[in-house]
Scaffold this motif. Structure first.
Motif, short mmCIF file in Angstrom:
data_model
loop_
_atom_site.label_atom_id
_atom_site.label_comp_id
_atom_site.label_asym_id
_atom_site.label_seq_id
_atom_site.Cartn_x
_atom_site.Cartn_y
_atom_site.Cartn_z
N ARG A 111 53.18 -12.89 55.56
CA ARG A 111 52.25 -11.75 55.42
C ARG A 111 51.94 -11.12 56.78
O ARG A 111 51.88 -9.90 56.92
CB ARG A 111 50.97 -12.19 54.75
CG ARG A 111 51.11 -12.37 53.27
CD ARG A 111 49.75 -12.59 52.63
NE ARG A 111 49.93 -12.90 51.23
CZ ARG A 111 49.42 -13.96 50.64
NH1 ARG A 111 48.67 -14.82 51.31
NH2 ARG A 111 49.64 -14.17 49.36
N GLN A 112 51.71 -11.95 57.78
CA GLN A 112 51.43 -11.43 59.12
C GLN A 112 52.63 -10.64 59.65
O GLN A 112 52.47 -9.57 60.24
CB GLN A 112 51.10 -12.57 60.09
CG GLN A 112 49.75 -13.19 59.84
CD GLN A 112 49.51 -14.39 60.73
OE1 GLN A 112 50.43 -15.04 61.22
NE2 GLN A 112 48.23 -14.71 60.93
N PHE A 113 53.83 -11.17 59.43
CA PHE A 113 55.04 -10.49 59.88
C PHE A 113 55.17 -9.14 59.16
O PHE A 113 55.45 -8.13 59.79
CB PHE A 113 56.26 -11.38 59.61
CG PHE A 113 57.53 -10.88 60.22
CD1 PHE A 113 57.81 -11.09 61.56
CD2 PHE A 113 58.48 -10.22 59.45
CE1 PHE A 113 58.99 -10.64 62.14
CE2 PHE A 113 59.67 -9.77 60.01
CZ PHE A 113 59.92 -9.99 61.36
N LEU A 114 54.93 -9.14 57.86
CA LEU A 114 55.02 -7.88 57.10
C LEU A 114 53.95 -6.89 57.54
O LEU A 114 54.21 -5.68 57.58
CB LEU A 114 54.92 -8.13 55.59
CG LEU A 114 56.28 -8.25 54.89
CD1 LEU A 114 57.01 -9.50 55.29
CD2 LEU A 114 56.13 -8.14 53.40
N ASP A 115 52.78 -7.37 57.90
CA ASP A 115 51.74 -6.47 58.42
C ASP A 115 52.22 -5.79 59.71
O ASP A 115 52.00 -4.59 59.90
CB ASP A 115 50.44 -7.22 58.68
CG ASP A 115 49.71 -7.60 57.41
OD1 ASP A 115 50.02 -7.05 56.32
OD2 ASP A 115 48.81 -8.47 57.48
N GLN A 116 52.87 -6.56 60.58
CA GLN A 116 53.40 -5.97 61.82
C GLN A 116 54.49 -4.95 61.50
O GLN A 116 54.52 -3.86 62.09
CB GLN A 116 53.94 -7.06 62.74
CG GLN A 116 52.87 -7.93 63.34
CD GLN A 116 53.44 -9.04 64.19
OE1 GLN A 116 54.35 -9.76 63.78
NE2 GLN A 116 52.90 -9.18 65.38
N VAL A 117 55.36 -5.29 60.58
CA VAL A 117 56.44 -4.36 60.21
C VAL A 117 55.86 -3.10 59.57
O VAL A 117 56.30 -1.99 59.87
CB VAL A 117 57.46 -5.05 59.29
CG1 VAL A 117 58.44 -4.04 58.70
CG2 VAL A 117 58.21 -6.15 60.05
N ARG A 118 54.86 -3.26 58.73
CA ARG A 118 54.23 -2.10 58.08
C ARG A 118 53.68 -1.14 59.14
O ARG A 118 53.85 0.07 59.04
CB ARG A 118 53.11 -2.58 57.15
CG ARG A 118 52.50 -1.47 56.30
CD ARG A 118 51.46 -2.03 55.32
NE ARG A 118 52.09 -2.84 54.29
CZ ARG A 118 51.99 -4.17 54.20
NH1 ARG A 118 51.29 -4.87 55.08
NH2 ARG A 118 52.60 -4.82 53.24
N GLU A 119 53.05 -1.68 60.15
CA GLU A 119 52.51 -0.87 61.24
C GLU A 119 53.63 -0.14 61.98
O GLU A 119 53.51 1.03 62.31
CB GLU A 119 51.72 -1.76 62.19
CG GLU A 119 51.08 -1.03 63.34
CD GLU A 119 50.27 -1.95 64.24
OE1 GLU A 119 49.33 -1.45 64.87
OE2 GLU A 119 50.57 -3.16 64.32
N LEU A 120 54.73 -0.82 62.18
CA LEU A 120 55.86 -0.23 62.91
C LEU A 120 56.59 0.85 62.12
O LEU A 120 57.07 1.82 62.68
CB LEU A 120 56.86 -1.32 63.30
CG LEU A 120 56.39 -2.30 64.34
CD1 LEU A 120 57.40 -3.42 64.49
CD2 LEU A 120 56.17 -1.57 65.67
N LYS A 121 56.67 0.64 60.82
CA LYS A 121 57.40 1.61 59.99
C LYS A 121 56.89 3.03 60.20
O LYS A 121 57.68 3.97 60.28
CB LYS A 121 57.30 1.23 58.50
CG LYS A 121 58.19 0.12 58.11
CD LYS A 121 58.08 -0.24 56.63
CE LYS A 121 57.25 0.69 55.85
NZ LYS A 121 57.21 0.59 54.46
N ALA A 122 55.60 3.18 60.28
CA ALA A 122 55.01 4.52 60.47
C ALA A 122 55.45 5.12 61.80
O ALA A 122 55.63 6.34 61.91
CB ALA A 122 53.50 4.44 60.39
#
Length: 164
Positions: free
Chosen positions: A150-161
């Protein structure tokens, strides 16, 4: 299995050269897949979620690479091009090294610094953390837990934008 089903699989696994917009679509789909695995709350799905989320970042970075070096979009292996261009082509079509891709895209770091809050380099830190991702996660004997995923996905979600 009938012939039509077999042909369908062949299309899914076909090697194609993609446009940046297609790579972005693939990135969204793989991130959605990663999110679905996280929603299971199963530690057994954590590695898969992290792998797919990292792959989404790879697709976004490669989309940026193809936009920057437009000749990559339609190129077969560039035999007649310079060694540097051949390495760039290999980076785009044969490599999964996010750090090496980023080295060709120094403007991304500037974009991430602008995206962060004033004085914050959090998006850049997220990118550096996510770039630890490699395809070798497929073979890892280590099992992440769902909270790490979940933490990794949160970082990726932030980066996607930032990487679109």
């Amino acid at each position: 299995m009938d012939a039509e089903t077999i042909l369908h699989y062949v299309h899914i696994f076909a090697k194609t050269k993609l446009r940046p917009s297609q790579l972005r679509t693939v990135a969204e789909r793989r991130f959605d897949d990663a999110s679905a695995l996280c929603r299971t709350r199963s530690n057994a799905r954590a590695n898969g979620a992290m792998y797919l989320a990292g792959f989404a970042v790879e697709c976004l970075l490669k989309a940026r690479l193809i936009e920057k070096f437009r000749w990559l979009q339609n190129a077969s292996f560039p035999i007649a091009r310079s060694r540097q261009q051949q390495r760039l082509w290999s980076l785009c079509y044969r490599s999964h090294d996010l750090d090496a891709i980023l080295a060709r895209l120094p403007e991304i770091q500037q974009t991430l610094l602008q995206f962060g809050q004033k004085g914050s380099n959090r998006p850049l830190q997220s990118l550096k953390a996510v770039c630890a991702w490699t395809i070798f996660a497929r073979y890892s004997p280590y099992s992440a837990n769902i909270n790490e995923a979940r933490q990794f996905l949160d970082q990726v979600r932030e980066l996607k934008a930032c990487l679109r």
